[in-house]
Write a protein that holds these residues in place. Structure first.
Motif, PDB file in Angstrom:
ATOM      1  N   PHE A  47       0.830  -1.200   0.000  1.00  0.00           N
ATOM      2  CA  PHE A  47       0.000   0.000   0.000  1.00  0.00           C
ATOM      3  C   PHE A  47       0.867   1.253   0.000  1.00  0.00           C
ATOM      4  CE2 PHE A  47      -1.963   3.331   2.649  1.00  0.00           C
ATOM      5  CZ  PHE A  47      -3.045   3.653   1.846  1.00  0.00           C
ATOM      6  N   CYS A  48       1.878   1.278   0.869  1.00  0.00           N
ATOM      7  CA  CYS A  48       2.709   2.473   0.976  1.00  0.00           C
ATOM      8  C   CYS A  48       3.635   2.636  -0.223  1.00  0.00           C
ATOM      9  CB  CYS A  48       3.499   2.434   2.276  1.00  0.00           C
ATOM     10  SG  CYS A  48       2.458   2.697   3.733  1.00  0.00           S
ATOM     11  N   ARG A  49       4.105   1.538  -0.785  1.00  0.00           N
ATOM     12  CA  ARG A  49       4.904   1.634  -2.011  1.00  0.00           C
ATOM     13  C   ARG A  49       4.052   2.158  -3.171  1.00  0.00           C
ATOM     14  NH1 ARG A  49       9.785  -1.215  -2.695  1.00  0.00           N
ATOM     15  NH2 ARG A  49      10.584  -2.114  -0.755  1.00  0.00           N
ATOM     16  N   THR A  50       2.786   1.774  -3.176  1.00  0.00           N
ATOM     17  CA  THR A  50       1.892   2.241  -4.234  1.00  0.00           C
ATOM     18  C   THR A  50       1.694   3.745  -4.146  1.00  0.00           C
ATOM     19  OG1 THR A  50       0.748   0.101  -4.185  1.00  0.00           O
ATOM     20  CG2 THR A  50      -0.368   1.911  -5.297  1.00  0.00           C
ATOM     21  N   LEU A  51       1.682   4.296  -2.933  1.00  0.00           N
ATOM     22  CA  LEU A  51       1.499   5.736  -2.765  1.00  0.00           C
ATOM     23  C   LEU A  51       2.569   6.526  -3.506  1.00  0.00           C
ATOM     24  CD1 LEU A  51       0.554   6.034   1.029  1.00  0.00           C
ATOM     25  CD2 LEU A  51      -0.975   5.809  -0.942  1.00  0.00           C
ATOM     26  N   VAL A  52       3.808   5.997  -3.527  1.00  0.00           N
ATOM     27  CA  VAL A  52       4.904   6.701  -4.209  1.00  0.00           C
ATOM     28  C   VAL A  52       5.235   6.037  -5.549  1.00  0.00           C
ATOM     29  CG1 VAL A  52       5.926   7.721  -2.157  1.00  0.00           C
ATOM     30  CG2 VAL A  52       6.556   5.400  -2.799  1.00  0.00           C
ATOM     31  N   ARG A  53       4.356   5.142  -5.987  1.00  0.00           N
ATOM     32  CA  ARG A  53       4.473   4.499  -7.305  1.00  0.00           C
ATOM     33  C   ARG A  53       5.792   3.739  -7.446  1.00  0.00           C
ATOM     34  NH1 ARG A  53       1.852   7.759 -11.104  1.00  0.00           N
ATOM     35  NH2 ARG A  53       2.919   6.513 -12.689  1.00  0.00           N
ATOM     36  N   LEU A  54       6.146   2.981  -6.407  1.00  0.00           N
ATOM     37  CA  LEU A  54       7.321   2.122  -6.446  1.00  0.00           C
ATOM     38  C   LEU A  54       6.868   0.673  -6.283  1.00  0.00           C
ATOM     39  CD1 LEU A  54       9.932   4.134  -4.317  1.00  0.00           C
ATOM     40  CD2 LEU A  54       9.896   3.834  -6.806  1.00  0.00           C
ATOM     41  N   ILE A 103      -1.864  -0.253 -10.837  1.00  0.00           N
ATOM     42  CA  ILE A 103      -3.007   0.352 -10.151  1.00  0.00           C
ATOM     43  C   ILE A 103      -4.217   0.180 -11.050  1.00  0.00           C
ATOM     44  CG2 ILE A 103      -3.969   2.472  -9.212  1.00  0.00           C
ATOM     45  CD1 ILE A 103      -1.129   3.423  -8.662  1.00  0.00           C
ATOM     46  N   GLU A 104      -5.149  -0.626 -10.596  1.00  0.00           N
ATOM     47  CA  GLU A 104      -6.330  -0.932 -11.396  1.00  0.00           C
ATOM     48  C   GLU A 104      -7.392   0.148 -11.255  1.00  0.00           C
ATOM     49  OE1 GLU A 104      -8.364  -3.351 -14.109  1.00  0.00           O
ATOM     50  OE2 GLU A 104      -6.350  -3.643 -13.296  1.00  0.00           O
ATOM     51  N   ASN A 105      -7.446   0.723 -10.051  1.00  0.00           N
ATOM     52  CA  ASN A 105      -8.509   1.707  -9.796  1.00  0.00           C
ATOM     53  C   ASN A 105      -8.129   2.522  -8.569  1.00  0.00           C
ATOM     54  OD1 ASN A 105     -10.991   3.007 -10.172  1.00  0.00           O
ATOM     55  ND2 ASN A 105     -12.027   1.639  -8.730  1.00  0.00           N
ATOM     56  N   GLY A 106      -8.782   3.659  -8.405  1.00  0.00           N
ATOM     57  CA  GLY A 106      -8.602   4.443  -7.199  1.00  0.00           C
ATOM     58  C   GLY A 106      -7.851   5.742  -7.430  1.00  0.00           C
ATOM     59  N   ARG A 107      -7.843   6.572  -6.385  1.00  0.00           N
ATOM     60  CA  ARG A 107      -7.191   7.875  -6.431  1.00  0.00           C
ATOM     61  C   ARG A 107      -6.262   8.006  -5.230  1.00  0.00           C
ATOM     62  NH1 ARG A 107     -11.666  12.369  -6.787  1.00  0.00           N
ATOM     63  NH2 ARG A 107      -9.943  13.620  -7.591  1.00  0.00           N
ATOM     64  N   ALA A 138      -1.895   8.733  -8.571  1.00  0.00           N
ATOM     65  CA  ALA A 138      -2.207   7.540  -9.361  1.00  0.00           C
ATOM     66  C   ALA A 138      -2.126   7.821 -10.861  1.00  0.00           C
ATOM     67  CB  ALA A 138      -3.595   7.012  -9.005  1.00  0.00           C
ATOM     68  N   GLN A 139      -2.312   9.093 -11.244  1.00  0.00           N
ATOM     69  CA  GLN A 139      -2.286   9.476 -12.658  1.00  0.00           C
ATOM     70  C   GLN A 139      -1.040  10.270 -13.027  1.00  0.00           C
ATOM     71  OE1 GLN A 139      -4.637   8.271 -14.611  1.00  0.00           O
ATOM     72  NE2 GLN A 139      -5.711   7.371 -12.854  1.00  0.00           N
ATOM     73  N   ALA A 140      -0.167  10.538 -12.068  1.00  0.00           N
ATOM     74  CA  ALA A 140       1.004  11.381 -12.324  1.00  0.00           C
ATOM     75  C   ALA A 140       2.005  10.668 -13.225  1.00  0.00           C
ATOM     76  CB  ALA A 140       1.670  11.778 -11.012  1.00  0.00           C
ATOM     77  N   LEU A 157       9.202  12.307  -9.639  1.00  0.00           N
ATOM     78  CA  LEU A 157      10.567  12.537  -9.161  1.00  0.00           C
ATOM     79  C   LEU A 157      10.622  13.609  -8.090  1.00  0.00           C
ATOM     80  CD1 LEU A 157      12.641  12.354 -12.488  1.00  0.00           C
ATOM     81  CD2 LEU A 157      12.465  10.635 -10.678  1.00  0.00           C
ATOM     82  N   SER A 158       9.795  14.651  -8.231  1.00  0.00           N
ATOM     83  CA  SER A 158       9.785  15.716  -7.221  1.00  0.00           C
ATOM     84  C   SER A 158       8.977  15.324  -5.992  1.00  0.00           C
ATOM     85  CB  SER A 158       9.216  17.000  -7.828  1.00  0.00           C
ATOM     86  OG  SER A 158       7.872  16.796  -8.256  1.00  0.00           O
ATOM     87  N   VAL A 159       8.113  14.317  -6.133  1.00  0.00           N
ATOM     88  CA  VAL A 159       7.298  13.858  -5.004  1.00  0.00           C
ATOM     89  C   VAL A 159       8.117  12.949  -4.097  1.00  0.00           C
ATOM     90  CG1 VAL A 159       5.283  12.483  -4.338  1.00  0.00           C
ATOM     91  CG2 VAL A 159       5.141  14.078  -6.270  1.00  0.00           C
ATOM     92  N   ARG A 160       8.829  11.988  -4.696  1.00  0.00           N
ATOM     93  CA  ARG A 160       9.622  11.034  -3.907  1.00  0.00           C
ATOM     94  C   ARG A 160      10.773  11.768  -3.242  1.00  0.00           C
ATOM     95  NH1 ARG A 160       9.822   7.670  -9.030  1.00  0.00           N
ATOM     96  NH2 ARG A 160       7.822   6.580  -9.074  1.00  0.00           N
ATOM     97  N   GLY A 161      10.821  11.697  -1.946  1.00  0.00           N
ATOM     98  CA  GLY A 161      11.870  12.373  -1.191  1.00  0.00           C
ATOM     99  C   GLY A 161      11.492  13.797  -0.849  1.00  0.00           C
TER     100      GLY A 161
END
Length: 560
Positions: free
Chosen positions: A52-59, A67-71, A80-82, A88-92
């Motif tokens: 779940f937490c890796r999905t938040l940062v798309r790792l 990601i099949e669905n959700g925001r 989820a759509q970025a 790159l600017s989000v991670r870290g």
């Protein structure tokens, strides 16, 4: 009520399998995280917490996952759509993450200090001298005793606990809005654990940092988090304010988690408290293992001229005896010499002076016979399950290899024995076909325990063998050790930083500090009436499921 800093709605993740239907990994998970809030995420190994937490940062750990669905709304941005460039600017920078296994996430060819400086220079735009000064300050904050010197050291030069502290420093160096902490104190002893958690709480108060804390330790959740969310099999089954959830949980699984926490009195512990502890020395003529005045020294770092800066005394005059069928716990801070002493006992690290005797065979008297006997009759469960397992072999192949080398079981019976070993450690038999990269940390550690049991050992040295496991699996593994002790007269040397587990499992406790044994005695003696001030500090720092208990006693906080 103000808008949440992070809002996750109906997040669904699937695994696409060639030739088969997609497998559902996360099933419509919805969670909000407020500004300055600490959310505790708990559940069994494999429940989907880390995913779940890796999905938040798309790792996502596999390209076959999607990601099949959700925001995933971070402010006005849907992660989820970025795009990958946008992430790159989000991670870290906006979301920092502390991973469960620091060895796999620290660069082995880059110094610890430079890894901190890299984030400072990229996200905070500091020049090299300013980044170095800030990195040294962060190393000091997270508990490095000599940050100026250790700035230039590499990950392999530190213990598991020190590497985890470095990983925490790397995450904090980028000043994120949200910190995702995936088992951030798993490898730390209780005193440093309390200091690190207190540090996170202080930073949260000072900067309004929001934290998602993944942990199997409900004591940590009770003392640090504002809300608790419970996951099982990829679903969010319960969430609420911590006091309400701990006092009156709705779901039966949440009740099981709370009841399994080692700070709660176990039936075995209550029985032990009512009876005198067994006197193993009174019932046996000689110990199975005897350690006599053992010193272990390592050469100091070399210079360009070939000179050494002196030796480091990792173990200093350690002496102890362990009787057959006894469970002895060794506790102490990271770097106290626990693991070094264990490796010296097994002949994996040369001793500088002293002697070790196993079942009458002496290391000094006959080194060859001593080592041969150890390899036949002892096993070790290592601290880091990922690095201890062969990534190219399935679990079944690893267990079968041990059984073949031992030569005690006919070839045709090996598959059945592999299944029995997996049953013992509560892994399904289908895990015989799995490789470590497809398993969680807890599942890998259970596979390591199964491998140790494969040799039918008389002595097992378990180095933090339950550190990566959630509380329900911890309880099962502890029960397994007790059963093995009764059925096989198995002797266990249990190295741990979790004193609550040691209190519930071990007959005797040995406390180490800076390479020396400062106290030893029965579990009841050490925990009820500790004589050494260091032991007293360790016991005060044990996480408790009571949310009103202070995370770090005032006196210890001032010392930290």
């Amino acid at each position: 009520m103000s808008a949440p800093v992070l809002a996750v709605t109906d997040l669904t993740v699937t695994l696409n399998r060639p030739g088969g239907a997609p497998r559902l990994l996360l099933d419509r998970v919805s969670l909000d995280l407020g500004k300055g809030e600490v959310l505790g995420l708990v559940g069994e190994s494999g429940s989907g917490k880390s995913l779940f937490c890796r999905t938040l940062v798309r790792l996502l750990p596999s390209r076959n996952m999607q990601i099949e669905n959700g925001r995933i709304m971070l402010g006005e941005q849907d992660l989820a759509q970025a795009s990958e460039t946008g992430m790159l600017s989000v991670r870290g920078g906006r979301i920092g993450m502390i991973f469960q296994n620091p060895t796999s996430h620290l660069d082995p060819v880059m110094s610890i200090g430079n890894q901190l400086s890299e984030g400072l220079r990229y996200h905070q735009k500091l020049d090299a001298p300013a980044a170095r000064r800030q990195a040294i300050a962060i190393l000091r904050q997270v508990g490095f005793p000599d940050p100026e010197r250790q700035f230039d050291a590499y990950p392999h030069e530190f213990s598991g606990g020190m590497r985890q502290r470095a990983m925490i420093g790397v995450a904090l160096s980028c000043n994120p809005e949200i910190l995702i902490a995936d088992e951030p104190t798993t490898a730390l002893d209780v005193t440093i654990q309390a200091q690190i958690l207190q540090l996170l709480m202080d930073i949260r108060r000072e900067r309004g940092l929001s934290i998602i804390l993944i942990t199997h330790d409900l004591g940590i959740v009770a003392q640090t988090c504002d809300r608790i969310a419970v996951m099982r099999e990829g679903r969010l089954i319960e969430q609420g304010r911590k006091r309400e959830l701990l006092r009156s949980p709705d779901h039966f699984y949440t009740k099981t988690l709370i009841g399994s926490h080692p700070s709660m009195p176990s039936p075995a512990m209550e029985k032990k408290a009512l009876t005198s502890p067994p006197d193993f020395r009174a019932t046996r003529d000689k110990p199975l293992l005897k350690v006599e005045d053992v010193d272990v020294c390592f050469a100091g770092a070399g210079s360009l001229l070939g000179k050494q800066s002196g030796s480091v005394r990792a173990v200093a005059g350690a002496s102890l005896e362990i009787m057959a069928g006894e469970i002895v716990g060794i506790v102490g801070e990271s770097g106290s010499g626990k693991s070094t002493l264990a490796r010296a006992i097994l002949g994996l690290t040369p001793i500088t002076s002293g002697n070790v005797t196993f079942d009458g065979t002496s290391l000094r008297g006959d080194p060859g016979a001593f080592l041969a006997k150890l390899r036949r009759e002892t096993a070790m469960v290592f601290q880091d399950p990922y690095n201890a397992l062969n990534p190219r072999m399935t679990v079944g192949e690893m267990l079968a290899e041990v059984l073949k080398v031992q030569g005690r079981i006919p070839q045709v019976d090996i598959p059945a024995r592999v299944g029995e070993l997996l049953d013992l450690v509560e892994l399904g038999r289908e895990f015989a076909e799995r490789r470590p990269r497809s398993m969680s940390g807890g599942q890998c550690q259970r596979a390591g325990i199964a491998r140790a049991l494969a040799v039918n050992p008389r002595l097992i040295i378990a180095d933090e063998s339950t550190a990566a496991l959630d509380v329900t699996i911890q309880a099962q593994i502890l029960d397994l050790f007790r059963t093995l002790k009764e059925k096989m007269q198995l002797t266990l040397l249990f190295i741990a930083h979790d004193l609550a587990i040691v209190r519930n499992l071990c007959d005797r406790v040995v406390v180490m500090n800076r390479g020396q044994i400062v106290e030893q005695g029965t579990s009841l003696q050490v925990f009820e009436d500790p004589t050494d001030s260091y032991t007293q500090a360790l016991i005060r720092a044990i996480p408790d499921i009571d949310p009103d208990k202070s995370l770090l006693p005032l006196a210890d906080r001032e010392m930290a």
